[in-house]
Write a protein that holds these residues in place. Structure first.
Motif, PDB file in Angstrom:
ATOM      1  N   ARG A 111       0.818  -1.215   0.000  1.00  0.00           N
ATOM      2  CA  ARG A 111       0.000   0.000   0.000  1.00  0.00           C
ATOM      3  C   ARG A 111       0.856   1.271   0.000  1.00  0.00           C
ATOM      4  N   TRP A 112       2.152   1.139   0.276  1.00  0.00           N
ATOM      5  CA  TRP A 112       3.026   2.318   0.297  1.00  0.00           C
ATOM      6  C   TRP A 112       3.280   2.796  -1.125  1.00  0.00           C
ATOM      7  N   ASN A 113       3.319   4.110  -1.294  1.00  0.00           N
ATOM      8  CA  ASN A 113       3.606   4.654  -2.609  1.00  0.00           C
ATOM      9  C   ASN A 113       4.087   6.079  -2.486  1.00  0.00           C
ATOM     10  N   THR A 114       4.801   6.553  -3.500  1.00  0.00           N
ATOM     11  CA  THR A 114       5.181   7.960  -3.562  1.00  0.00           C
ATOM     12  C   THR A 114       4.015   8.804  -4.075  1.00  0.00           C
ATOM     13  N   ARG A 115       3.045   8.158  -4.683  1.00  0.00           N
ATOM     14  CA  ARG A 115       1.839   8.823  -5.157  1.00  0.00           C
ATOM     15  C   ARG A 115       0.720   8.557  -4.150  1.00  0.00           C
ATOM     16  N   ILE A 116      -0.362   9.296  -4.268  1.00  0.00           N
ATOM     17  CA  ILE A 116      -1.509   9.083  -3.391  1.00  0.00           C
ATOM     18  C   ILE A 116      -2.453   8.127  -4.105  1.00  0.00           C
ATOM     19  N   ILE A 117      -2.411   6.856  -3.708  1.00  0.00           N
ATOM     20  CA  ILE A 117      -3.279   5.837  -4.291  1.00  0.00           C
ATOM     21  C   ILE A 117      -3.949   5.108  -3.137  1.00  0.00           C
ATOM     22  N   VAL A 118      -5.265   5.135  -3.106  1.00  0.00           N
ATOM     23  CA  VAL A 118      -6.020   4.496  -2.030  1.00  0.00           C
ATOM     24  C   VAL A 118      -6.830   3.349  -2.626  1.00  0.00           C
ATOM     25  N   VAL A 119      -6.715   2.187  -2.001  1.00  0.00           N
ATOM     26  CA  VAL A 119      -7.490   1.019  -2.415  1.00  0.00           C
ATOM     27  C   VAL A 119      -8.759   0.983  -1.569  1.00  0.00           C
ATOM     28  N   PRO A 120      -9.931   1.114  -2.210  1.00  0.00           N
ATOM     29  CA  PRO A 120     -11.186   1.079  -1.457  1.00  0.00           C
ATOM     30  C   PRO A 120     -11.341  -0.239  -0.698  1.00  0.00           C
ATOM     31  N   GLY A 121     -11.915  -0.119   0.481  1.00  0.00           N
ATOM     32  CA  GLY A 121     -12.210  -1.311   1.274  1.00  0.00           C
ATOM     33  C   GLY A 121     -11.121  -1.710   2.245  1.00  0.00           C
ATOM     34  N   LEU A 122      -9.954  -1.128   2.135  1.00  0.00           N
ATOM     35  CA  LEU A 122      -8.872  -1.480   3.057  1.00  0.00           C
ATOM     36  C   LEU A 122      -8.911  -0.546   4.269  1.00  0.00           C
ATOM     37  N   PRO A 123      -8.749  -1.095   5.464  1.00  0.00           N
ATOM     38  CA  PRO A 123      -8.748  -0.240   6.653  1.00  0.00           C
ATOM     39  C   PRO A 123      -7.455   0.572   6.728  1.00  0.00           C
ATOM     40  N   LEU A 124      -7.495   1.666   7.475  1.00  0.00           N
ATOM     41  CA  LEU A 124      -6.281   2.442   7.709  1.00  0.00           C
ATOM     42  C   LEU A 124      -5.281   1.592   8.487  1.00  0.00           C
ATOM     43  N   VAL A 125      -4.021   1.775   8.193  1.00  0.00           N
ATOM     44  CA  VAL A 125      -2.958   1.068   8.909  1.00  0.00           C
ATOM     45  C   VAL A 125      -2.713   1.798  10.220  1.00  0.00           C
ATOM     46  N   ASP A 126      -2.653   1.058  11.315  1.00  0.00           N
ATOM     47  CA  ASP A 126      -2.403   1.686  12.610  1.00  0.00           C
ATOM     48  C   ASP A 126      -1.282   1.000  13.381  1.00  0.00           C
ATOM     49  N   GLY A 127      -0.435   0.259  12.664  1.00  0.00           N
ATOM     50  CA  GLY A 127       0.708  -0.389  13.289  1.00  0.00           C
ATOM     51  C   GLY A 127       2.001   0.323  12.943  1.00  0.00           C
ATOM     52  N   GLY A 128       3.105  -0.229  13.413  1.00  0.00           N
ATOM     53  CA  GLY A 128       4.409   0.360  13.141  1.00  0.00           C
ATOM     54  C   GLY A 128       4.444   1.817  13.555  1.00  0.00           C
ATOM     55  N   PRO A 129       5.082   2.672  12.761  1.00  0.00           N
ATOM     56  CA  PRO A 129       5.158   4.089  13.141  1.00  0.00           C
ATOM     57  C   PRO A 129       3.816   4.805  13.038  1.00  0.00           C
ATOM     58  N   TYR A 130       2.847   4.180  12.347  1.00  0.00           N
ATOM     59  CA  TYR A 130       1.511   4.774  12.223  1.00  0.00           C
ATOM     60  C   TYR A 130       0.749   4.708  13.550  1.00  0.00           C
ATOM     61  N   ARG A 131       1.286   3.977  14.492  1.00  0.00           N
ATOM     62  CA  ARG A 131       0.717   3.909  15.839  1.00  0.00           C
ATOM     63  C   ARG A 131       0.851   5.268  16.534  1.00  0.00           C
ATOM     64  N   TRP A 132       1.914   6.018  16.176  1.00  0.00           N
ATOM     65  CA  TRP A 132       2.200   7.296  16.840  1.00  0.00           C
ATOM     66  C   TRP A 132       1.950   8.517  15.972  1.00  0.00           C
ATOM     67  N   PHE A 133       2.094   8.367  14.661  1.00  0.00           N
ATOM     68  CA  PHE A 133       1.937   9.500  13.739  1.00  0.00           C
ATOM     69  C   PHE A 133       0.994   9.104  12.627  1.00  0.00           C
ATOM     70  N   ARG A 134       0.186  10.032  12.192  1.00  0.00           N
ATOM     71  CA  ARG A 134      -0.694   9.739  11.061  1.00  0.00           C
ATOM     72  C   ARG A 134       0.099   9.658   9.750  1.00  0.00           C
ATOM     73  N   HIS A 135       1.150  10.479   9.638  1.00  0.00           N
ATOM     74  CA  HIS A 135       1.958  10.532   8.415  1.00  0.00           C
ATOM     75  C   HIS A 135       3.448  10.447   8.757  1.00  0.00           C
ATOM     76  N   PRO A 136       3.919   9.326   9.274  1.00  0.00           N
ATOM     77  CA  PRO A 136       5.328   9.244   9.678  1.00  0.00           C
ATOM     78  C   PRO A 136       6.313   9.362   8.521  1.00  0.00           C
ATOM     79  N   ASN A 137       5.900   8.985   7.322  1.00  0.00           N
ATOM     80  CA  ASN A 137       6.805   9.122   6.183  1.00  0.00           C
ATOM     81  C   ASN A 137       7.156  10.593   5.957  1.00  0.00           C
ATOM     82  N   TYR A 138       6.200  11.485   6.211  1.00  0.00           N
ATOM     83  CA  TYR A 138       6.468  12.906   6.031  1.00  0.00           C
ATOM     84  C   TYR A 138       7.369  13.451   7.131  1.00  0.00           C
ATOM     85  N   VAL A 139       7.321  12.841   8.304  1.00  0.00           N
ATOM     86  CA  VAL A 139       8.291  13.188   9.351  1.00  0.00           C
ATOM     87  C   VAL A 139       9.695  12.882   8.837  1.00  0.00           C
TER      88      VAL A 139
END
Length: 170
Positions: free
Chosen positions: A96-124
């Motif tokens: 699901r990771w990409n340099t572009r904004i591509i969202v697959v319908p039906g998939l839940p938001l990821v809340d593990g790894g660094p996403y547990r603490w930040f909504r957008h850790p890649n931008y950090v």
């Protein structure tokens, strides 16, 4: 300056590896009905991120600033930490990771790894790398210019990404 050049080239090669992963992941997402958003800003992002690497090299080779160990070593640690955080994001999001904004319908938001603490850790990671990498060798102009321009770009990008994630059917 030679070691700094090698570092920037290594980051550039890492970025090329990201693009290979992103292309593969885009195919995966589109095969599952993925929807792309924010195409308009993407070329600007590519130019800006390329300019970070080129600008840091040009500034160091033209201005020839002195390597300042009290600044350079901590900035190297931050730049390497940013790379580690980015690859943690990539590993956590998987296909699901990409340099572009591509969202697959039906998939839940990821809340593990660094996403547990930040909504957008890649931008950090992007923000930290943007000032830390040039400052490894005192490229102040590149660090400041990228940071200001990247703040404007991320304002647009995060707004688009949040909207795409919010609008995607779950």
């Amino acid at each position: 300056m030679v070691l700094f050049t090698a570092l920037v080239v290594a980051v550039g090669l890492e970025r090329l590896a990201e693009l290979v992963v992103a292309r593969r992941n885009a195919a995966w997402s589109f095969a599952r009905g993925g929807v792309e958003s924010g195409r308009g800003h993407y070329p600007v992002m590519v130019v800006l991120h390329t300019a970070l690497l080129v600008g840091a090299l040009v500034e160091v080779w033209v201005r020839r600033p002195e390597f300042l160990p009290p600044l350079g070593w901590p900035m190297l640690v931050l730049a390497l930490g940013a790379q580690a955080l980015r690859w943690w994001c990539i590993a956590t999001l998987g296909p699901r990771w990409n340099t572009r904004i591509i969202v697959v319908p039906g998939l839940p938001l990821v809340d593990g790894g660094p996403y547990r603490w930040f909504r957008h850790p890649n931008y950090v990671a992007v923000v930290v790398e943007g000032f830390a990498l040039p400052l490894v060798h005192s490229a102040w102009l590149t660090a400041a210019t990228f940071t200001v321009l990247n703040a404007a770009l991320l304002t647009v990008r995060i707004r688009l990404e949040n909207r795409a994630l919010l609008d995607a059917p779950r």
